[in-house]
Design an enzyme around this catalytic site. Structure first.
Site, PDB file in Angstrom:
ATOM      1  CD1 TRP A 283      10.186  -7.997  -6.120  1.00 53.87           C
ATOM      2  CD2 TRP A 283      11.199  -6.474  -4.507  1.00 53.87           C
ATOM      3  NE1 TRP A 283       9.121  -7.068  -5.530  1.00 53.87           N
ATOM      4  CE2 TRP A 283       9.932  -6.308  -4.776  1.00 53.87           C
ATOM      5  CE3 TRP A 283      12.037  -6.059  -3.851  1.00 53.87           C
ATOM      6  CZ2 TRP A 283       9.462  -5.183  -3.810  1.00 53.87           C
ATOM      7  CZ3 TRP A 283      11.644  -5.215  -3.016  1.00 53.87           C
ATOM      8  CH2 TRP A 283      10.196  -4.842  -2.950  1.00 53.87           C
TER       9      TRP A 283
ATOM     10  CG  ASP B  54      14.283  -9.065   0.781  1.00 51.22           C
ATOM     11  OD1 ASP B  54      13.673  -9.040   1.831  1.00 51.22           O
ATOM     12  OD2 ASP B  54      14.123  -8.253  -0.271  1.00 51.22           O
TER      13      ASP B  54
ATOM     14  CB  ALA C   7       9.852 -10.928   1.435  1.00 46.67           C
TER      15      ALA C   7
ATOM     16  CE  LYS D 102       5.090 -10.318  -0.562  1.00 48.77           C
ATOM     17  NZ  LYS D 102       4.764  -9.913  -1.874  1.00 48.77           N
TER      18      LYS D 102
HETATM   19  C1  LMR Z   1       6.038  -9.384  -6.207  1.00 44.55           C
HETATM   20  O1  LMR Z   1       7.238  -9.492  -6.104  1.00 44.55           O
HETATM   21  O2  LMR Z   1       5.215  -9.477  -6.770  1.00 44.55           O
HETATM   22  C2  LMR Z   1       5.861  -8.741  -4.812  1.00 44.55           C
HETATM   23  O3  LMR Z   1       6.751  -8.730  -3.883  1.00 44.55           O
HETATM   24  C3  LMR Z   1       4.866  -7.617  -4.756  1.00 44.55           C
HETATM   25  C4  LMR Z   1       5.895  -6.360  -4.928  1.00 44.55           C
HETATM   26  O4  LMR Z   1       5.881  -5.210  -4.331  1.00 44.55           O
HETATM   27  O5  LMR Z   1       6.465  -6.404  -6.046  1.00 44.55           O
END
Ligand code: LMR
Length: 394
Positions: free
Chosen positions: A127, A208, A210, A243
């Site tokens: 991410w 992490d 999420a 989420k």
């Molecule tokens: C994403 O990866 O699209 C989500 O986790 C939203 C974000 O905050 O990036």
């Protein structure tokens, strides 16, 4: 003074959200930011959340401050959801945080306090905000091999080889489930191997998680994390309710620090409490209270779990639908990984140029690395997305 600032590169996911919103085409397709969408393209408030909010509205008689750590009932309920009974309660330090991002930030702040020269090992890819936060905190980032783009799956040998270079005082960032952006997760056996390696090297993991409940199911998605938690002496866990409770803007998350013994737990707790205090004082409470109400009322919890399971299965069907359509239209199984992977995201394997053409010529939006949010698909949209992919040469 402000003129002395340097301008910042926008986060690529947020930039895509803005570009999508600005596109006047009515038939555009949003496979960008990670929010759940139902078949009608809406991100509804979950029924259990509505009920919990109604109860809060009726029964809550004060909005005075709670505690710097957040509400203890929330932390207990959430820690049960995420960690089960993998670690005794007296080894767990915890703070509520504004969403999962707040938890990641606090976890990295804690690591930096413990060791300002900690190296943070990050999966390649990850991410984008992970690297952004690590860089902002001035910590050293080391990318480790994670995804084999050719094989379209996890590169466990490369991962273990690279993680063998992390040592005491380093942090290894892992995605608990539904890896963002690849959708390629570790098997229980892989988690065992990682736990063994970390025990040997002395590096500390930070998990992490999420997307618990979006992959193989609520319990199954936490299995790897619990394997790790049961074996390593220390562990950080960043979790999010954005989420799986669909309460994105309420900012409900938590950071857990699992310590080897009581005195170390107390030390971690006092540092976490201090971090909350000097960053924003009290964490947000409304979303946390909604989550507590749901998790501690058996009927409401059952209702929430059933709706979450429906969301999970919907995403799984969209994955399989896209994989099947691509096989039928393209005559090959090279997109079978889309059906096999789990969670909200997968990589199509497109070049940045192909991603741009899908956007410009077909109105199909995805992140530049070709990450798609499968929840943005629906049976009506799948043929168009598949045709756009094939039209740009995928
Ligand atoms: C994403 O990866 O699209 C989500 O986790 C939203 C974000 O905050 O990036």
């Amino acid at each position: 003074m402000l003129a002395g600032l340097s301008s910042q590169t926008p986060d690529k996911i947020m930039a895509l959200m803005r570009a999508y919103a600005a596109d006047p085409r009515t038939d555009k397709i949003d496979l960008g930011v990670g929010v759940f969408r139902d078949p009608a393209g809406r991100t509804p408030v979950m029924a259990a959340v509505k009920t919990a909010e109604e109860r809060l509205w009726r029964n809550q008689d004060t909005k005075t401050y709670v505690a710097l750590e957040g509400d203890p009932a929330y932390l207990a309920a959430l820690s049960g959801l995420v960690l089960g009974d993998a670690v005794p309660a007296d080894r767990r330090a915890a703070i509520a945080t504004p969403g999962g991002t707040g938890a990641v930030r606090m976890g990295l702040e804690l690591a930096r306090l413990a060791n300002p020269s900690a190296r943070i090992f990050v999966p390649d890819p990850s991410w984008p905000n992970h690297a952004a936060i690590i860089g902002f905190l001035g910590l050293e980032r080391v990318d480790y091999r994670y995804y084999d783009a050719q094989a379209r799956g996890l590169n466990i040998e490369g991962m273990l080889a690279d993680l063998g270079r992390a040592g005491p005082g380093d942090v290894v960032l892992l995605h608990g489930c539904c890896h963002n952006p690849t959708g390629a997760d570790l098997s229980a056996q892989d988690w065992q191997a990682v736990a063994g390696l970390l025990t040997e090297t002395g590096a500390m993991a930070m998990v992490d998680i999420a997307y618990q409940g979006f992959g193989a199911g609520l319990e199954a998605d936490a299995e790897g994390l619990r394997i790790l938690a049961g074996q390593v002496p220390e562990l950080l866990v960043a979790t999010s309710c954005s989420k799986n409770f669909g309460i994105y803007r309420e900012r409900a998350g938590a950071l857990f620090a699992l310590a080897p013994d009581g005195p170390t737990r107390d030390l971690a707790q006092s540092n976490l409490t201090m971090l909350n205090r000097q960053t924003y004082a009290f964490p947000p409470d409304h979303g946390a209270r909604v989550v507590t109400e749901i998790l501690t009322d058996p009927d409401l919890r059952a209702d929430w779990q059933a709706e979450l399971e429906g969301m999970r299965l919907h995403m799984q069907r969209q994955r399989q639908g896209l994989a099947d359509t691509l096989r039928d239209l393209g005559g090959s199984d090279r997109f079978a990984h889309l059906g096999a992977q789990r969670g909200m995201f997968s990589l199509l394997g497109a070049t940045p140029d192909q991603v741009e053409r899908m956007r410009a010529e077909h109105g199909v939006y995805m992140i530049g690395d070709s990450r798609i949010n499968v929840a943005g698909l629906s049976p009506d949209l799948i043929p168009r997305v598949a045709q756009a992919m094939l039209a740009v040469g995928l």
